[in-house]
Motif scaffolding. Structure first.
Motif, short mmCIF file in Angstrom:
data_model
loop_
_atom_site.label_atom_id
_atom_site.label_comp_id
_atom_site.label_asym_id
_atom_site.label_seq_id
_atom_site.Cartn_x
_atom_site.Cartn_y
_atom_site.Cartn_z
N GLU A 103 0.83 -1.20 0.00
CA GLU A 103 0.00 0.00 0.00
C GLU A 103 0.87 1.26 0.00
O GLU A 103 0.48 2.27 -0.58
N GLU A 104 2.01 1.19 0.64
CA GLU A 104 2.90 2.35 0.70
C GLU A 104 3.51 2.67 -0.67
O GLU A 104 3.64 3.83 -1.05
N GLN A 105 3.91 1.63 -1.41
CA GLN A 105 4.56 1.81 -2.70
C GLN A 105 3.58 1.77 -3.88
O GLN A 105 3.97 2.03 -5.02
N LEU A 106 2.32 1.41 -3.61
CA LEU A 106 1.29 1.28 -4.65
C LEU A 106 1.75 0.32 -5.75
O LEU A 106 1.72 0.63 -6.94
N GLU A 107 2.17 -0.88 -5.31
CA GLU A 107 2.67 -1.88 -6.26
C GLU A 107 2.16 -3.26 -5.87
O GLU A 107 1.72 -3.48 -4.75
N ALA A 108 2.23 -4.17 -6.83
CA ALA A 108 1.72 -5.52 -6.60
C ALA A 108 2.31 -6.49 -7.60
O ALA A 108 2.75 -6.11 -8.68
N GLU A 109 2.27 -7.77 -7.20
CA GLU A 109 2.72 -8.84 -8.09
C GLU A 109 1.88 -10.07 -7.78
O GLU A 109 1.55 -10.34 -6.63
N PHE A 110 1.52 -10.80 -8.83
CA PHE A 110 0.76 -12.03 -8.67
C PHE A 110 1.24 -13.05 -9.69
O PHE A 110 1.34 -12.74 -10.87
N VAL A 111 1.54 -14.25 -9.23
CA VAL A 111 2.00 -15.33 -10.10
C VAL A 111 1.24 -16.61 -9.71
O VAL A 111 1.09 -16.92 -8.53
N HIS A 112 0.78 -17.33 -10.74
CA HIS A 112 0.13 -18.63 -10.50
C HIS A 112 0.71 -19.63 -11.49
O HIS A 112 0.60 -19.45 -12.70
N VAL A 113 1.32 -20.67 -10.94
CA VAL A 113 1.90 -21.76 -11.74
C VAL A 113 1.08 -23.02 -11.47
O VAL A 113 0.81 -23.35 -10.31
N LYS A 114 0.68 -23.68 -12.53
CA LYS A 114 -0.10 -24.91 -12.40
C LYS A 114 0.23 -25.83 -13.55
O LYS A 114 0.37 -25.38 -14.69
N ASP A 115 0.38 -27.11 -13.26
CA ASP A 115 0.67 -28.12 -14.28
C ASP A 115 1.92 -27.79 -15.09
O ASP A 115 1.95 -27.95 -16.31
N GLY A 116 2.92 -27.24 -14.42
CA GLY A 116 4.20 -26.98 -15.06
C GLY A 116 4.25 -25.76 -15.96
O GLY A 116 5.19 -25.60 -16.73
N ARG A 117 3.23 -24.90 -15.87
CA ARG A 117 3.27 -23.68 -16.68
C ARG A 117 2.68 -22.51 -15.91
O ARG A 117 1.85 -22.70 -15.02
N CYS A 118 3.13 -21.34 -16.26
CA CYS A 118 2.63 -20.13 -15.63
C CYS A 118 1.30 -19.76 -16.28
O CYS A 118 1.24 -19.51 -17.49
#
Length: 72
Positions: A19-34
């Motif tokens: 919230e301080e930097q106003l940034e985010a990241e999201f990663v989901h890997v399933k079945d050997g692939r992103c």
């Protein structure tokens, strides 16, 4: 590629926001692939893979992390 290697064939979900930097990241890997890769840093959005869950900005990531990932 690094996330796929880290997952070692398992499902992996990673979410981060500031919230301080106003940034985010999201990663989901399933079945050997992103299947989802979203990053927002310094106002720049980069979404390399997938579109679900849908994120417009870092706030959407924070809500998803707080509401959904705690149950994962």
């Amino acid at each position: 590629e690094a996330w796929i290697n880290l997952a070692e064939g398992r499902e992996l979900m990673y979410g981060y926001y500031s919230e301080e930097q106003l940034e985010a990241e999201f990663v989901h890997v399933k079945d050997g692939r992103c299947i989802r890769n979203y990053r927002e840093y310094a106002g720049e959005i980069e979404a390399d893979e997938g579109d679900e869950p849908h994120f417009e900005n870092w706030v959407d990531v924070s809500m998803y992390v707080d509401e959904k990932m705690l149950d994962f």
